[in-house]
Structures are given as C-alpha cells and as structure tokens.
Design an enzyme around this catalytic site. Structure first.
Site, PDB file in Angstrom:
ATOM      1  N   CYS A   1       0.847  -1.194   0.000  1.00 59.17           N
ATOM      2  CA  CYS A   1       0.000   0.000   0.000  1.00 59.17           C
ATOM      3  C   CYS A   1       0.885   1.247   0.000  1.00 59.17           C
ATOM      4  CB  CYS A   1      -0.915  -0.009   1.232  1.00 59.17           C
ATOM      5  SG  CYS A   1      -1.786   1.552   1.475  1.00 59.17           S
TER       6      CYS A   1
ATOM      7  N   CYS B   1       0.543   3.361   3.155  1.00 63.04           N
ATOM      8  CA  CYS B   1       1.231   2.771   4.308  1.00 63.04           C
ATOM      9  C   CYS B   1       2.741   3.027   4.202  1.00 63.04           C
ATOM     10  CB  CYS B   1       0.940   1.273   4.398  1.00 63.04           C
ATOM     11  SG  CYS B   1      -0.674   0.884   5.103  1.00 63.04           S
TER      12      CYS B   1
ATOM     13  N   ASN C   1     -13.339   9.564  -1.969  1.00 62.61           N
ATOM     14  CA  ASN C   1     -13.724   8.692  -3.068  1.00 62.61           C
ATOM     15  C   ASN C   1     -13.754   7.258  -2.557  1.00 62.61           C
ATOM     16  OD1 ASN C   1     -13.757  10.846  -4.929  1.00 62.61           O
ATOM     17  ND2 ASN C   1     -11.547  10.671  -5.246  1.00 62.61           N
TER      18      ASN C   1
ATOM     19  N   GLY D   1     -14.242   6.514  -8.042  1.00 59.61           N
ATOM     20  CA  GLY D   1     -12.975   7.038  -8.536  1.00 59.61           C
ATOM     21  C   GLY D   1     -11.809   6.867  -7.579  1.00 59.61           C
TER      22      GLY D   1
ATOM     23  N   HIS E   1      -6.313   2.940   0.341  1.00 60.85           N
ATOM     24  CA  HIS E   1      -6.124   3.256   1.768  1.00 60.85           C
ATOM     25  C   HIS E   1      -6.976   4.493   2.001  1.00 60.85           C
ATOM     26  CE1 HIS E   1      -3.245   3.523   5.440  1.00 60.85           C
ATOM     27  NE2 HIS E   1      -4.117   4.519   5.567  1.00 60.85           N
TER      28      HIS E   1
ATOM     29  N   HIS F   1      -8.684   7.786   2.479  1.00 55.92           N
ATOM     30  CA  HIS F   1      -8.075   9.116   2.555  1.00 55.92           C
ATOM     31  C   HIS F   1      -9.120  10.184   2.322  1.00 55.92           C
ATOM     32  CE1 HIS F   1      -7.616   7.483  -1.515  1.00 55.92           C
ATOM     33  NE2 HIS F   1      -7.787   8.717  -1.979  1.00 55.92           N
TER      34      HIS F   1
HETATM   35  P1  AMP Z   1      -8.167   8.863  -5.034  1.00 53.64           P
HETATM   36  O1  AMP Z   1      -8.439   8.985  -6.502  1.00 53.64           O
HETATM   37  O2  AMP Z   1      -9.259   9.410  -4.168  1.00 53.64           O
HETATM   38  O3  AMP Z   1      -7.768   7.457  -4.639  1.00 53.64           O
HETATM   39  O4  AMP Z   1      -6.967   9.822  -4.735  1.00 53.64           O
HETATM   40  C1  AMP Z   1      -5.635   9.398  -4.660  1.00 53.64           C
HETATM   41  C2  AMP Z   1      -4.779  10.634  -4.568  1.00 53.64           C
HETATM   42  O5  AMP Z   1      -3.505  10.259  -4.128  1.00 53.64           O
HETATM   43  C3  AMP Z   1      -4.610  11.384  -5.898  1.00 53.64           C
HETATM   44  O6  AMP Z   1      -5.091  12.727  -5.757  1.00 53.64           O
HETATM   45  C4  AMP Z   1      -3.111  11.320  -6.139  1.00 53.64           C
HETATM   46  O7  AMP Z   1      -2.601  12.491  -6.731  1.00 53.64           O
HETATM   47  C5  AMP Z   1      -2.573  11.104  -4.730  1.00 53.64           C
HETATM   48  N1  AMP Z   1      -1.283  10.443  -4.642  1.00 53.64           N
HETATM   49  C6  AMP Z   1      -0.916   9.289  -5.244  1.00 53.64           C
HETATM   50  N2  AMP Z   1       0.349   8.972  -4.906  1.00 53.64           N
HETATM   51  C7  AMP Z   1       0.783   9.954  -4.075  1.00 53.64           C
HETATM   52  C8  AMP Z   1       2.008  10.198  -3.386  1.00 53.64           C
HETATM   53  N3  AMP Z   1       3.062   9.369  -3.478  1.00 53.64           N
HETATM   54  N4  AMP Z   1       2.106  11.318  -2.632  1.00 53.64           N
HETATM   55  C9  AMP Z   1       1.061  12.173  -2.529  1.00 53.64           C
HETATM   56  N5  AMP Z   1      -0.114  11.979  -3.136  1.00 53.64           N
HETATM   57  C10 AMP Z   1      -0.250  10.896  -3.912  1.00 53.64           C
HETATM   58 ZN    ZN Z   2      -2.378   1.332   3.627  1.00 49.82          ZN
END
Ligand code: AMP
Ligand code: ZN
Length: 115
Positions: A4, A7, A87, A93, A98, A100
């Site tokens: 993940c 994580c 989301n 989407g 994980h 968030h």
């Molecule tokens: P979601 O589409 O709700 O799953 O959003 C995932 C979010 O994680 C997106 O806005 C990505 O730009 C962000 N994301 C993915 N990898 C990273 C990372 N390594 N550091 C910071 N944000 C990230």
């Molecule tokens: Zn996780």
C-alpha cells in the site's frame, strides 16, 4: 496492505510533504494538486475504503475531521471555506486503496461536485 503506497508514506519508505502527524493520523500534500491547497488526511491504521470501516473506526473518522479543521486554519482556508472529498470504490474514482480524505481549497471551487 504491504504494498500500500500510503502505508509506505506512513512508514516514511516513500517521501511526502507532511503537514500534520500524530499517533493515529497523517496528513501530507497531494502529489498532483487540483487546487492551491490539496492535502490528503489518512488514518495510520490501514482501512482500504470507507465501506470497510470496522466497529470503533468511527472514532478515528471523527478525529480526522478535527484534524482537517486544524489544517484548514494552518493553511488559512478555515474562514473562506474548503471541500472535503472521500472517493470510495471503482465508481467513486478511488485509485489508492487506503482510506483518505482530500482537503481541497485556496480558490473558489466550482459548484459541480461531480462530472
Ligand atoms: P483517489 O483517486 O481518491 O484514490 O486519490 C488518490 C490521490 O492520491 C490522488 O489525488 C493522487 O494524486 C494522490 N497520490 C498518489 N500517490 C501519491 C504520493 N506518493 N504522494 C502524494 N499523493 C499521492
Ligand atoms: Zn495502507
């Protein structure tokens, strides 16, 4: 869970720009921001998505909202307002498995909350 990406961010195996951290919660800047303020707030406990909450997880969800308010103050968007987005699943989407909370603000956001 072991692969993940969030994580790994929690464990500092992947770098991120952390704006808040306590024993249970981490907040860091989204790598692909959609607004001047775009911060992800996550529980350190691996919960894959909103529909996978266990009994007791509502406590951490409440704490996350309090942390969101604190960060909004720190980022100077508390008074003008902001948007919080979770989301969930494929149709929602969700790309990272994980749980968030997107904290988005720093500009006047559109009134459409989905497309
Ligand atoms: P979601 O589409 O709700 O799953 O959003 C995932 C979010 O994680 C997106 O806005 C990505 O730009 C962000 N994301 C993915 N990898 C990273 C990372 N390594 N550091 C910071 N944000 C990230
Ligand atoms: Zn996780």
């Amino acid at each position: 869970m072991n692969d993940c990406i969030f994580c790994k961010i929690i464990n500092k195996e992947i770098p991120s720009t952390i704006v808040y951290e306590d024993e249970e919660i981490l907040a860091f800047r989204d790598i692909n921001p959609v607004a001047p303020v775009h911060i992800l707030v996550i529980p350190k406990k691996h919960i894959s998505k909103l529909t996978e909450l266990s009994d007791g997880d509502e406590i951490i969800i409440g704490k996350i909202y309090k942390v969101i308010n604190k960060i909004a103050k720190d980022e100077n968007i508390f008074d003008k307002g902001f948007r919080v987005i979770v989301n969930c699943g494929e149709d929602g989407g969700q790309e990272v498995g994980h749980l968030h909370f997107h904290l988005i603000g720093g500009k006047k956001l559109g009134t459409k909350i989905c497309e």
